[in-house]
Every structure is written in structure tokens, then in C-alpha cells.
Write a protein that holds these residues in place. Structure first.
Motif, PDB file in Angstrom:
ATOM      1  N   MET A 150      12.485  -2.632  -0.293  1.00 21.74           N
ATOM      2  CA  MET A 150      13.512  -2.159   0.626  1.00 21.74           C
ATOM      3  C   MET A 150      14.689  -1.623  -0.191  1.00 21.74           C
ATOM      4  O   MET A 150      15.209  -2.308  -1.056  1.00 21.74           O
ATOM      5  CB  MET A 150      13.975  -3.310   1.526  1.00 21.74           C
ATOM      6  N   ARG A 151      15.101  -0.405   0.108  1.00 24.69           N
ATOM      7  CA  ARG A 151      16.177   0.196  -0.682  1.00 24.69           C
ATOM      8  C   ARG A 151      17.542  -0.215  -0.126  1.00 24.69           C
ATOM      9  O   ARG A 151      17.664  -0.702   1.002  1.00 24.69           O
ATOM     10  CB  ARG A 151      16.032   1.701  -0.706  1.00 24.69           C
ATOM     11  N   ASP A 152      18.591   0.023  -0.908  1.00 26.57           N
ATOM     12  CA  ASP A 152      19.941  -0.334  -0.489  1.00 26.57           C
ATOM     13  C   ASP A 152      20.394   0.532   0.684  1.00 26.57           C
ATOM     14  O   ASP A 152      19.981   1.699   0.810  1.00 26.57           O
ATOM     15  CB  ASP A 152      20.921  -0.147  -1.651  1.00 26.57           C
ATOM     16  N   PHE A 153      21.259  -0.035   1.529  1.00 24.92           N
ATOM     17  CA  PHE A 153      21.824   0.709   2.648  1.00 24.92           C
ATOM     18  C   PHE A 153      23.226   0.173   2.922  1.00 24.92           C
ATOM     19  O   PHE A 153      23.581  -0.937   2.515  1.00 24.92           O
ATOM     20  CB  PHE A 153      20.947   0.568   3.903  1.00 24.92           C
ATOM     21  N   SER A 154      24.028   0.966   3.624  1.00 30.85           N
ATOM     22  CA  SER A 154      25.349   0.512   4.033  1.00 30.85           C
ATOM     23  C   SER A 154      25.262  -0.112   5.424  1.00 30.85           C
ATOM     24  O   SER A 154      24.296   0.104   6.157  1.00 30.85           O
ATOM     25  CB  SER A 154      26.350   1.676   4.029  1.00 30.85           C
ATOM     26  N   TYR A 155      26.280  -0.874   5.790  1.00 30.35           N
ATOM     27  CA  TYR A 155      26.278  -1.629   7.038  1.00 30.35           C
ATOM     28  C   TYR A 155      27.576  -1.361   7.790  1.00 30.35           C
ATOM     29  O   TYR A 155      28.662  -1.421   7.209  1.00 30.35           O
ATOM     30  CB  TYR A 155      26.134  -3.121   6.739  1.00 30.35           C
ATOM     31  N   LEU A 156      27.458  -1.061   9.090  1.00 31.52           N
ATOM     32  CA  LEU A 156      28.625  -0.831   9.929  1.00 31.52           C
ATOM     33  C   LEU A 156      28.501  -1.670  11.188  1.00 31.52           C
ATOM     34  O   LEU A 156      27.484  -1.597  11.896  1.00 31.52           O
ATOM     35  CB  LEU A 156      28.739   0.652  10.308  1.00 31.52           C
ATOM     36  N   ARG A 157      29.525  -2.467  11.483  1.00 29.61           N
ATOM     37  CA  ARG A 157      29.558  -3.243  12.715  1.00 29.61           C
ATOM     38  C   ARG A 157      30.324  -2.423  13.749  1.00 29.61           C
ATOM     39  O   ARG A 157      31.553  -2.271  13.655  1.00 29.61           O
ATOM     40  CB  ARG A 157      30.245  -4.586  12.477  1.00 29.61           C
ATOM     41  N   LEU A 161       9.526  -2.353   9.577  1.00 36.07           N
ATOM     42  CA  LEU A 161       9.299  -1.001   9.069  1.00 36.07           C
ATOM     43  C   LEU A 161       9.965  -0.783   7.714  1.00 36.07           C
ATOM     44  O   LEU A 161       9.444  -0.060   6.862  1.00 36.07           O
ATOM     45  CB  LEU A 161       9.805   0.022  10.083  1.00 36.07           C
ATOM     46  N   ALA A 162      11.125  -1.398   7.524  1.00 38.19           N
ATOM     47  CA  ALA A 162      11.811  -1.257   6.242  1.00 38.19           C
ATOM     48  C   ALA A 162      11.043  -1.962   5.130  1.00 38.19           C
ATOM     49  O   ALA A 162      10.951  -1.456   4.002  1.00 38.19           O
ATOM     50  CB  ALA A 162      13.228  -1.810   6.346  1.00 38.19           C
ATOM     51  N   LYS A 163      10.479  -3.107   5.436  1.00 37.61           N
ATOM     52  CA  LYS A 163       9.737  -3.859   4.422  1.00 37.61           C
ATOM     53  C   LYS A 163       8.497  -3.110   3.949  1.00 37.61           C
ATOM     54  O   LYS A 163       8.125  -3.189   2.771  1.00 37.61           O
ATOM     55  CB  LYS A 163       9.334  -5.224   4.976  1.00 37.61           C
ATOM     56  N   CYS A 164       7.844  -2.383   4.857  1.00 41.87           N
ATOM     57  CA  CYS A 164       6.628  -1.681   4.454  1.00 41.87           C
ATOM     58  C   CYS A 164       6.907  -0.256   3.983  1.00 41.87           C
ATOM     59  O   CYS A 164       5.984   0.507   3.699  1.00 41.87           O
ATOM     60  CB  CYS A 164       5.578  -1.697   5.559  1.00 41.87           C
ATOM     61  N   GLY A 165       8.190   0.116   3.902  1.00 42.95           N
ATOM     62  CA  GLY A 165       8.549   1.402   3.327  1.00 42.95           C
ATOM     63  C   GLY A 165       8.475   2.575   4.274  1.00 42.95           C
ATOM     64  O   GLY A 165       8.570   3.732   3.839  1.00 42.95           O
ATOM     65  N   VAL A 166       8.335   2.314   5.580  1.00 38.37           N
ATOM     66  CA  VAL A 166       8.296   3.409   6.549  1.00 38.37           C
ATOM     67  C   VAL A 166       9.710   3.807   6.958  1.00 38.37           C
ATOM     68  O   VAL A 166      10.061   4.977   6.981  1.00 38.37           O
ATOM     69  CB  VAL A 166       7.464   3.014   7.781  1.00 38.37           C
ATOM     70  N   ALA A 167      10.546   2.824   7.297  1.00 38.88           N
ATOM     71  CA  ALA A 167      11.947   3.087   7.625  1.00 38.88           C
ATOM     72  C   ALA A 167      12.793   2.911   6.374  1.00 38.88           C
ATOM     73  O   ALA A 167      12.711   1.888   5.697  1.00 38.88           O
ATOM     74  CB  ALA A 167      12.417   2.129   8.718  1.00 38.88           C
ATOM     75  N   GLU A 168      13.601   3.930   6.072  1.00 41.70           N
ATOM     76  CA  GLU A 168      14.471   3.882   4.895  1.00 41.70           C
ATOM     77  C   GLU A 168      15.874   4.321   5.289  1.00 41.70           C
ATOM     78  O   GLU A 168      16.348   5.405   4.926  1.00 41.70           O
ATOM     79  CB  GLU A 168      13.912   4.758   3.777  1.00 41.70           C
ATOM     80  N   PRO A 169      16.565   3.495   6.083  1.00 37.36           N
ATOM     81  CA  PRO A 169      17.897   3.891   6.568  1.00 37.36           C
ATOM     82  C   PRO A 169      18.925   3.939   5.450  1.00 37.36           C
ATOM     83  O   PRO A 169      18.890   3.145   4.509  1.00 37.36           O
ATOM     84  CB  PRO A 169      18.234   2.785   7.572  1.00 37.36           C
ATOM     85  N   ASP A 170      19.856   4.895   5.563  1.00 37.66           N
ATOM     86  CA  ASP A 170      21.009   4.928   4.662  1.00 37.66           C
ATOM     87  C   ASP A 170      22.122   4.015   5.177  1.00 37.66           C
ATOM     88  O   ASP A 170      22.919   3.505   4.400  1.00 37.66           O
ATOM     89  CB  ASP A 170      21.548   6.358   4.537  1.00 37.66           C
ATOM     90  N   MET A 171      22.146   3.831   6.524  1.00 35.42           N
ATOM     91  CA  MET A 171      23.164   2.987   7.118  1.00 35.42           C
ATOM     92  C   MET A 171      22.601   2.290   8.351  1.00 35.42           C
ATOM     93  O   MET A 171      21.893   2.912   9.144  1.00 35.42           O
ATOM     94  CB  MET A 171      24.396   3.803   7.518  1.00 35.42           C
ATOM     95  N   LEU A 172      22.898   1.006   8.503  1.00 34.92           N
ATOM     96  CA  LEU A 172      22.554   0.267   9.713  1.00 34.92           C
ATOM     97  C   LEU A 172      23.812   0.086  10.549  1.00 34.92           C
ATOM     98  O   LEU A 172      24.852  -0.359  10.038  1.00 34.92           O
ATOM     99  CB  LEU A 172      21.951  -1.095   9.370  1.00 34.92           C
ATOM    100  N   VAL A 173      23.702   0.426  11.825  1.00 36.93           N
ATOM    101  CA  VAL A 173      24.823   0.308  12.752  1.00 36.93           C
ATOM    102  C   VAL A 173      24.551  -0.891  13.654  1.00 36.93           C
ATOM    103  O   VAL A 173      23.675  -0.845  14.522  1.00 36.93           O
ATOM    104  CB  VAL A 173      24.989   1.596  13.589  1.00 36.93           C
ATOM    105  N   ASP A 174      25.280  -1.960  13.439  1.00 39.68           N
ATOM    106  CA  ASP A 174      25.057  -3.225  14.138  1.00 39.68           C
ATOM    107  C   ASP A 174      25.688  -3.165  15.531  1.00 39.68           C
ATOM    108  O   ASP A 174      26.903  -2.992  15.668  1.00 39.68           O
ATOM    109  CB  ASP A 174      25.676  -4.361  13.320  1.00 39.68           C
ATOM    110  N   ILE A 175      24.842  -3.312  16.570  1.00 36.03           N
ATOM    111  CA  ILE A 175      25.348  -3.289  17.949  1.00 36.03           C
ATOM    112  C   ILE A 175      25.122  -4.627  18.653  1.00 36.03           C
ATOM    113  O   ILE A 175      25.324  -4.742  19.856  1.00 36.03           O
ATOM    114  CB  ILE A 175      24.672  -2.168  18.766  1.00 36.03           C
ATOM    115  N   THR A 176      24.734  -5.647  17.910  1.00 37.59           N
ATOM    116  CA  THR A 176      24.321  -6.905  18.531  1.00 37.59           C
ATOM    117  C   THR A 176      25.422  -7.576  19.336  1.00 37.59           C
ATOM    118  O   THR A 176      25.139  -8.313  20.280  1.00 37.59           O
ATOM    119  CB  THR A 176      23.819  -7.893  17.461  1.00 37.59           C
ATOM    120  N   HIS A 177      26.675  -7.358  18.980  1.00 41.00           N
ATOM    121  CA  HIS A 177      27.799  -8.071  19.581  1.00 41.00           C
ATOM    122  C   HIS A 177      28.460  -7.307  20.723  1.00 41.00           C
ATOM    123  O   HIS A 177      29.407  -7.808  21.325  1.00 41.00           O
ATOM    124  CB  HIS A 177      28.855  -8.319  18.503  1.00 41.00           C
ATOM    125  N   LEU A 178      28.027  -6.089  21.023  1.00 41.48           N
ATOM    126  CA  LEU A 178      28.705  -5.280  22.041  1.00 41.48           C
ATOM    127  C   LEU A 178      28.615  -5.947  23.406  1.00 41.48           C
ATOM    128  O   LEU A 178      27.528  -6.308  23.874  1.00 41.48           O
ATOM    129  CB  LEU A 178      28.102  -3.878  22.087  1.00 41.48           C
TER     130      LEU A 178
END
Length: 327
Positions: free
Chosen positions: A1-8, A36-53
Motif C-alpha cells: 500500500m503506497r503513502d497517501f494524505s488524509y483529510l477529515r 482494494l488498496a491492499k491488493c494494489g487495485v486502489a491507489e488513492p493519493d488522498m482519503l477524505v474521511d466522512i465517517t463523522h458527518l
């Protein structure tokens, strides 16, 4: 899994704006995305966290229908008393969809956004040819091991099966998906592969699922979800059917019928030919079995998945007759 940025994300609008950026992906329950990220299919540059909305996890059910927020947990919806009584097929599809642990993490919106479980799609290290991952590269599944692949809605570019259960039930009862300013029938939200199998959902950059709306009906109240699989727990459908029936006053003549198939097509598959053939008819086993054969009109097998063409009509007939027994 490659590095990515995180935004809440601070709001739904902020989440939509961030999700429109190249390489950004939304994070809710994460049960599909992390896979998907673990198997190399999804390679996001940034994850946008919406869990708390706030407000996106509501479940509202009344005589007119149900509105279910995109962040509502699958387990909460499946166990909701009003969902179970007014939309039993929805509840049954959800509790058969995954393990209890996953149902308690996964969200309704995330469930609709899940991608195929085709092993060729999910194994880029061994199978470079996959039109869903790399448009124009080919389809490793065609000519490969195809027991779990689709027989309906396929194309020369892709034969991957849609794996979900919930969407099959939603399609049967004309549910709509809310995308902010836009609403789509769930049936239109899922796209056939055609020549562009990499595009599975009719969602545009900057859009986000906020809710699912299901209209109430007599057929939805008398409904079921029948799932046939190789093992009874945590397995994808070999074939499944979401069925709802409304009878005339005699309790035997079919006034309204809803039928959708899962486990056999490239998207949740509404089978209106079966509905039209049985509306106005008295529910009799032989009549139902004959009409259920229409469920696989146009089916094309790839050898090992031929059994689905025989299995799917039996699942449809069994689900319809099951509801007839309770009338």
C-alpha cells in the motif's frame, strides 16, 4: 500500500469538493477500500474521511417509504424493526451479505460503491489484462476460470459479476440514490460494462451518495431475498432473487410483482419479462416455473458458469412460490 494524505471533511459540501480532486477517494466504513488498496487495485493519493458527518446515518421509515442515510451501517439497517416489517427483502439481503463484523462497520453508501470480486480484477500482480483496471488491456477472465462470472449483461470487454446483495433488492423496488443535487434510480446508477467496464457507477466527480430512498408498496411489504451460495456463511451468491408480490383480494391472483436477480449479471438485474408474464395470473407452480425461464433471456455463458443459466430461474420460481405459501 503506497503513502497517501488524509483529510477529515468538515461537511458534506467539503467532502464533495475534496473528492473531486484527482486521486481522492472517500472513506466511510473502509471495508472495501482497504481491501482494494491492499491488493494494489486502489491507489488513492488522498482519503477524505466522512465517517463523522452528522445526519447521514439516519434511518427514516413510514407508510410512504424509507430514506436511509449513506453512512447508516448495514447491520443497523438490517435490524431496524420498520425495515424488517415494511421491506423484509432489504433486511434479508443485508444480513446475508457479509459477516456480522463487516455489517457493523460497512455503510450503505459504501456497499453500493463496492467493486467487482472478479479474481482477475483483484490480482494485478498476476493478471495485467483487465479492462476495469486498465482500459484497453483486455479481459483475463474470458478464457480463464469463469465459474463465478456473469452470464447476463456481459460484453467482449468484461464478464465480471456484480457481487452485491443490497442493490439487487433496491433495484426490485425502484429505489433511488441521492447524489446531492441529483437523484438516480438505483437501476440507472449501475452501468453495464459495454466498451467501458472501468466505469461501474453513474456518479460524477464531486458527487457523493447521501441517501437511498425506497418507495413503500404492498409488494415491498410481502417480499423476500433468496440467496443460493456454495456455503451458508460469508459467501457471494451463485444466484439470488429479490421478489415482492401483491395479490388481489382472492389471495392467489398476482396484482403486482417485482423481481430482480443477483449473482448472475454484471449489474443488479431487473427481470421485467417475468413480472409482465405473471401479473394478472393465478399463482400456480407450473405457471411460475415457466415464466421464470424468462429471467435468463439473452444469457451467454463462458463454459464453467453455464450452471447459472439453469439455476437462476429456479431461484426466481422458488422465491415467488415461497411468498405464495405465506399469502
Amino acid at each position: 500500500m503506497r503513502d497517501f494524505s488524509y483529510l477529515r471533511a468538515s461537511s458534506a459540501d467539503a467532502a464533495r469538493q475534496a473528492a473531486a480532486l484527482p486521486g481522492a477517494m472517500l472513506l466511510a466504513g473502509g471495508t472495501t477500500l482497504i481491501d482494494l488498496a491492499k491488493c494494489g487495485v486502489a491507489e488513492p493519493d488522498m482519503l477524505v474521511d466522512i465517517t463523522h458527518l452528522k445526519g447521514l446515518d439516519r434511518i427514516d421509515v413510514n407508510e410512504r417509504g424509507a430514506t436511509i442515510g449513506a453512512l447508516a451501517k448495514m447491520g443497523h439497517v438490517a435490524d431496524h424493526a420498520d425495515v424488517k416489517s415494511r421491506f423484509p427483502a432489504i433486511s434479508e439481503a443485508l444480513w446475508q451479505a457479509a459477516s456480522a463484523q463487516i455489517r457493523n462497520m460497512a455503510t450503505i453508501g459504501g456497499n453500493l460503491m463496492q467493486r467487482t470480486r472478479c479474481p482477475y480484477f483483484r490480482d494485478p500482480s498476476n493478471f495485467s489484462a483487465c479492462n476495469k483496471r486498465d482500459p484497453g488491456s483486455g479481459c483475463s477472465a474470458i478464457g480463464g476460470v469463469t465459474r463465478g462470472h456473469a452470464v447476463l449483461g456481459t460484453s467482449e470487454a468484461c464478464i465480471a459479476m456484480y457481487p452485491g446483495d443490497l442493490a439487487t433488492a433496491l433495484v426490485a423496488f425502484d429505489a433511488t440514490v441521492h447524489l446531492g443535487e441529483r437523484k438516480l434510480l438505483v437501476d440507472d446508477f449501475f452501468l453495464l460494462p459495454g466498451a467501458t467496464p472501468d466505469r461501474e457507477h453513474a456518479i460524477e466527480p464531486g458527487e457523493m451518495i447521501t441517501a437511498i430512498e425506497i418507495p413503500g408498496s404492498a409488494a415491498a411489504r410481502r417480499s423476500t431475498y433468496l440467496k443460493i451460495r456454495d456455503r451458508q456463511s460469508y459467501e457471494f451468491a451463485a444466484a439470488s432473487a429479490a421478489v415482492g408480490i401483491e395479490f388481489e383480494a382472492d389471495g392467489r391472483t398476482i396484482r403486482d410483482l417485482r423481481v430482480a436477480l443477483g449473482g448472475v449479471a454484471t449489474k443488479p438485474w431487473r427481470v421485467r419479462a417475468v413480472e409482465d408474464a405473471l401479473k394478472g395470473k393465478v399463482l400456480e407452480p407450473e405457471t411460475v416455473r415457466a415464466a421464470s425461464l424468462l429471467a435468463v433471456e439473452g444469457a451467454v455463458d463462458q463454459g464453467a458458469n453455464h450452471y447459472k443459466i439453469e439455476l437462476a430461474p429456479r431461484v426466481v420460481a422458488r422465491a415467488i412460490l415461497k411468498l405464495g405459501e405465506t399469502a
